[in-house]
Design a protein around this motif. Structure first.
Motif, PDB file in Angstrom:
ATOM      1  N   LEU A   1       0.879  -1.184   0.070  1.00 41.20           N
ATOM      2  CA  LEU A   1       0.109  -0.069  -0.062  1.00 41.20           C
ATOM      3  C   LEU A   1       0.888   1.255  -0.102  1.00 41.20           C
ATOM      4  O   LEU A   1       0.538   2.306  -0.738  1.00 41.20           O
ATOM      5  CB  LEU A   1      -1.141  -0.175   1.132  1.00 41.20           C
ATOM      6  N   LEU A   2       2.057   1.219   0.729  1.00 41.98           N
ATOM      7  CA  LEU A   2       2.738   2.402   0.707  1.00 41.98           C
ATOM      8  C   LEU A   2       3.517   2.567  -0.384  1.00 41.98           C
ATOM      9  O   LEU A   2       3.459   3.816  -0.806  1.00 41.98           O
ATOM     10  CB  LEU A   2       3.963   2.063   1.747  1.00 41.98           C
TER      11      LEU A   2
ATOM     12  N   PHE B   1     -10.076   6.212  -0.369  1.00 44.01           N
ATOM     13  CA  PHE B   1     -10.287   6.375   0.809  1.00 44.01           C
ATOM     14  C   PHE B   1      -9.354   7.653   1.277  1.00 44.01           C
ATOM     15  O   PHE B   1      -9.925   8.629   2.042  1.00 44.01           O
ATOM     16  CB  PHE B   1     -10.341   5.389   2.163  1.00 44.01           C
ATOM     17  N   LEU B   2      -8.224   7.655   0.923  1.00 41.97           N
ATOM     18  CA  LEU B   2      -7.188   8.388   1.278  1.00 41.97           C
ATOM     19  C   LEU B   2      -7.300   9.665   0.533  1.00 41.97           C
ATOM     20  O   LEU B   2      -6.562  10.545   0.654  1.00 41.97           O
ATOM     21  CB  LEU B   2      -5.764   7.819   1.392  1.00 41.97           C
TER      22      LEU B   2
ATOM     23  N   LEU C   1      -7.081   9.506  -2.980  1.00 40.68           N
ATOM     24  CA  LEU C   1      -5.882   9.432  -3.958  1.00 40.68           C
ATOM     25  C   LEU C   1      -6.122   8.572  -5.248  1.00 40.68           C
ATOM     26  O   LEU C   1      -5.460   8.493  -6.374  1.00 40.68           O
ATOM     27  CB  LEU C   1      -4.556   8.678  -3.583  1.00 40.68           C
TER      28      LEU C   1
ATOM     29  N   GLY D   1       0.197  11.688  -9.695  1.00 41.27           N
ATOM     30  CA  GLY D   1      -0.965  12.425  -9.313  1.00 41.27           C
ATOM     31  C   GLY D   1      -2.219  11.544  -9.143  1.00 41.27           C
ATOM     32  O   GLY D   1      -2.400  10.492  -9.524  1.00 41.27           O
TER      33      GLY D   1
ATOM     34  N   ILE E   1       1.124   4.167  -2.664  1.00 45.94           N
ATOM     35  CA  ILE E   1       0.745   5.506  -2.130  1.00 45.94           C
ATOM     36  C   ILE E   1       1.956   6.362  -2.840  1.00 45.94           C
ATOM     37  O   ILE E   1       1.700   7.457  -3.511  1.00 45.94           O
ATOM     38  CB  ILE E   1       0.877   5.642  -0.674  1.00 45.94           C
ATOM     39  N   ALA E   2       3.297   6.030  -2.868  1.00 47.31           N
ATOM     40  CA  ALA E   2       4.292   6.729  -3.263  1.00 47.31           C
ATOM     41  C   ALA E   2       4.311   6.755  -4.826  1.00 47.31           C
ATOM     42  O   ALA E   2       4.351   7.958  -5.416  1.00 47.31           O
ATOM     43  CB  ALA E   2       5.692   6.022  -2.890  1.00 47.31           C
ATOM     44  N   ILE E   3       3.783   5.664  -5.546  1.00 44.03           N
ATOM     45  CA  ILE E   3       3.567   5.821  -7.020  1.00 44.03           C
ATOM     46  C   ILE E   3       2.335   7.100  -7.279  1.00 44.03           C
ATOM     47  O   ILE E   3       2.720   7.816  -8.234  1.00 44.03           O
ATOM     48  CB  ILE E   3       3.417   4.575  -7.568  1.00 44.03           C
TER      49      ILE E   3
ATOM     50  N   ALA F   1      -8.657   1.511  -0.381  1.00 47.31           N
ATOM     51  CA  ALA F   1      -7.981   2.516   0.659  1.00 47.31           C
ATOM     52  C   ALA F   1      -7.499   3.640  -0.062  1.00 47.31           C
ATOM     53  O   ALA F   1      -7.459   4.648   0.548  1.00 47.31           O
ATOM     54  CB  ALA F   1      -6.852   1.407   1.033  1.00 47.31           C
TER      55      ALA F   1
ATOM     56  N   THR G   1       1.430   9.558  -5.857  1.00 44.80           N
ATOM     57  CA  THR G   1       1.993  10.670  -5.313  1.00 44.80           C
ATOM     58  C   THR G   1       2.740  11.268  -6.507  1.00 44.80           C
ATOM     59  O   THR G   1       2.794  12.363  -7.001  1.00 44.80           O
ATOM     60  CB  THR G   1       3.126  10.686  -4.141  1.00 44.80           C
ATOM     61  N   VAL G   2       3.639  10.432  -7.158  1.00 40.96           N
ATOM     62  CA  VAL G   2       4.248  10.976  -8.279  1.00 40.96           C
ATOM     63  C   VAL G   2       3.479  11.365  -9.496  1.00 40.96           C
ATOM     64  O   VAL G   2       3.550  12.146 -10.314  1.00 40.96           O
ATOM     65  CB  VAL G   2       5.357   9.932  -8.793  1.00 40.96           C
TER      66      VAL G   2
END
Lengths: 320, 360
Positions: free
Chosen positions: A164-165, A256-257, A259, A175, A168-170, A253, A172-173
């Protein structure tokens, strides 16, 4: 089938009958029969079929447009509790089985439409991960040497991140957005498939029929895709079914965040995320989307477990 | 032999660690727009940006930049956060303890509940308790962490209000609780900055550990009460996985001849289950435990946002919305390294449980 006419208590006879039928019945037929013997996998399959039906017929069975704001159109309030006529809600009030959301939309209709997205998410990310993972795993397993080493070390690194992390990082890059979230989940799921396929290919490539095919002049692509991969499908099917469950859970998830799917798209995770601060005042808005996610994930998990046991007779006695 | 095995595992972890650094480095370089404006904000002038690029070595070739990055990480320098105007390392010391405490509590709950449930299900195979555990385990594996957390908060903080079962829905400790760090209670003088200061602060922020070290029982009780709901929410998926794996692994072992032999020669049932069967069933259970760690750390991000815990999850969430890349990059690296170390411990424990592994 012959064994259906036999008394169910005589185990020995039944085993014999099964052994006899192995000669004439295909592997898939046996798998189906084993699968249907398990109540839990039947329940899983049943739920999935119902979900697919809901997804296909959403425009006809949803009482409202999922994006339509009903405040001013009907006599409803924001975050109104469910009103079900059968359970004593006054007839003059419009019926809303799961209440009204924070933007004045019918929660039930949004939930039904959300089924489409969840299933699309599950199938598309797993398809992507299977295709890429299979190619990488197959090449690694078949060629061995440095190709295998390079591929598997990259997979090790991807596996070194909590999935999941990394997703999330991907995102973030890339968008935020549904497509990017799907891509992120697809990428983090690749290693699981690559490993499964590689392991199967490693054992199958030494089989006599593969050597025979090579001796007959078959080229690499033919041997790999025509001879080896079809026989490596079994673990892939199991992993894929269980993978759909994980993908749906991860996508929810991310949404939910904030993203993944963006409002006003009716997606279960983002529906839940939007109303999470209202859990004490309007719990129905949190309960129903979450329950829908759980039910869908449960269905794929049950079917996946059933398939694993049905396709692997060694496990059959363990989790009956 | 054991030391040799550990050395081999440590050596094998090096390329993975390098890979992690490469992936985070690459991710940061793939961010659209130039790194200067991403880090210093849109208003940075060309002059400021040129100086920034020079200072950070961003005008150098990419392979040199990567070496600089490895050097910085090795020194514990993850850059500065634009949102919090603080070094990322400082934020890590502040926020990581919350996540570590939460993850370990969840792991503790999942082991303490999951393993006995799995053993009981296997012993009472096909009984109502077995069926119930398996139904519950299947549901548990499928439960979205964030939903379960919200539902638990609803039940224990709202429905059970004014009962002894009430539990706080957010925060780590109640307002006004004394959380004096252990090094102050012990009158230790820590240096103003540096590694020992960071370590001391990090440990002091682990509330349960700090409460135990200082004998502050009120803090211990309060911290545990605040941790129950998040740990339950986060621990449910691993708990279900562990229960399932314990059951199937125990069932397999219980069917072996040596179990029958042990029983036949008169060893007590309890002893057979715990010493003969469980010990041999442990390997797959530890594997699942290792696999659950990833779910746990990822789930911690979600659990923290729900229970108002200002840990890694919360700060990552804030950093993403603020496009605070240094924070996202720094925290991802640290969590991934933490994850690799945990997996290393799991690998080493394999060898302890099953000596045959050391030989291969």
């Amino acid at each position: 089938m012959t064994n259906q006419t036999l008394p169910p208590s005589s185990n020995v006879v039944r085993l014999d009958a099964e052994a006899v039928s192995l000669d004439s019945v295909s592997l898939w037929r046996i798998t189906w029969r084993r699968l249907f013997r398990r109540k839990s996998s039947l329940v899983g399959l049943g739920i999935i079929l119902v979900l697919i039906l809901i997804a296909l017929t959403a425009p006809w069975i949803a009482p409202y447009d999922p994006l339509q704001v009903l405040i001013g159109v009907e006599n409803v309030k924001m975050r109104q509790a469910p009103c079900i006529h059968l359970l004593g809600c006054p007839k003059e009030q419009p019926q809303h089985l799961m209440g009204i959301d924070g933007n004045g939309r019918d929660q039930f209709s949004r939930l039904l439409y959300g089924t489409r997205l969840s299933l699309i998410v599950g199938f598309s990310t797993v398809t992507f991960a299977i295709v890429v993972g299979t190619i990488l795993g197959a090449f690694g397993g078949y060629f061995g040497g440095w190709i295998d080493n390079a591929i598997m070390r990259v997979m090790d690194v991807l596996l070194a991140f909590p999935s999941l992390l990394l997703a999330i990082a991907i995102v973030t890059v890339l968008g935020p957005g549904l497509i990017n979230a799907l891509l992120a989940i697809g990428i983090v799921s690749i290693p699981a498939y690559a490993r499964v396929v590689r392991a199967s290919v490693l054992s199958i490539r030494e089989m006599d029929y593969v050597s025979a095919s090579r001796a007959l002049g078959g080229n690499t692509v033919q041997i790999l895709f025509g001879r080896i991969l079809p026989n490596a499908l079994t673990p892939l099917i199991v992993q894929g079914t269980l993978g759909i469950a994980t993908a749906i859970l991860d996508a929810a998830a991310l949404s939910f965040l904030g993203l993944g799917a963006q409002p006003p798209t009716p997606e279960w995770g983002s529906m839940l995320g939007a109303e999470r601060n209202q859990v004490f005042t309007a719990p129905h808005l949190v309960f129903f989307p979450g329950f829908a996610i759980m039910l869908t994930v449960l269905a794929f998990n049950l079917l996946g477990d059933g398939l694993r046991d049905a396709l692997d007779p060694r496990l059959a006695h363990v989790s009956k | 032999m054991m030391l040799q095995y550990i050395a081999r595992r440590l050596f094998a972890a090096v390329p993975v660690l390098l890979g992690i650094l490469l992936v985070t480095f690459a991710l940061a370089r793939m961010i659209p727009g130039d790194p200067c404006r991403a880090l210093l904000g849109e208003k940075a002038t060309q002059e400021v940006c040129d100086r920034f690029m020079r200072e950070k070595g961003l005008d150098r070739p990419i392979h040199e930049q990567f070496l600089f990055y490895i050097r910085d990480v090795a020194r514990g320098d993850f850059g500065n956060s634009i949102r919090f105007s603080q070094p990322v390392t400082r934020l890590l010391v502040e926020r990581l303890p919350t996540t570590v405490e939460l993850s370990f509590s969840a792991l503790f709950v999942s082991i303490v509940v999951g393993i006995p449930l799995g053993i009981i299900s296997a012993i009472r195979h096909n009984s109502w308790i077995d069926v119930l555990t398996m139904v519950w385990a299947n549901i548990g594996v499928s439960m979205p962490v964030f939903w379960l957390g919200l539902m638990l908060a609803y039940v224990f903080s709202l429905l059970l209000k004014d009962t002894p079962f009430w539990l706080p829905p957010s925060g780590r400790v109640s307002a006004g609780m004394d959380t004096t760090p252990f090094y102050e209670v012990w009158s230790l003088t820590l240096p103003e900055s540096g590694f020992w200061r960071a370590l001391g602060e990090f440990l002091a922020r682990l509330n349960i550990l700090n409460a135990l070290l200082t004998g502050n029982w009120a803090l211990l009780r309060d911290a545990i009460r605040h941790l129950i709901l998040p740990a339950l929410a986060l621990g449910t998926i691993p708990m279900a996985l562990i229960a399932r794996m314990t059951r199937s692994s125990m069932l397999e072992v219980l069917g072996q001849d040596y179990i029958r032999t042990a029983r036949a020669k008169g060893v007590r049932y309890r002893e057979v289950i715990l010493n003969h069967a469980f010990r041999n069933a442990l390997l797959p259970i530890v594997t699942v435990l290792g696999l659950s760690l990833g779910t746990l750390l990822g789930g911690a991000v979600l659990t923290e946002t729900i229970f108002g815990l200002s840990g890694v999850g919360r700060i990552l969430y804030d950093a993403i919305t603020a496009r605070d890349y240094a924070v996202v990059q720094g925290f991802t690296v640290v969590i991934a390294i933490f994850f690799v170390v945990l997996n290393l411990i799991v690998d080493i424990s394999y060898a302890y449980i099953d000596p045959r592994i050391r030989l291969n």
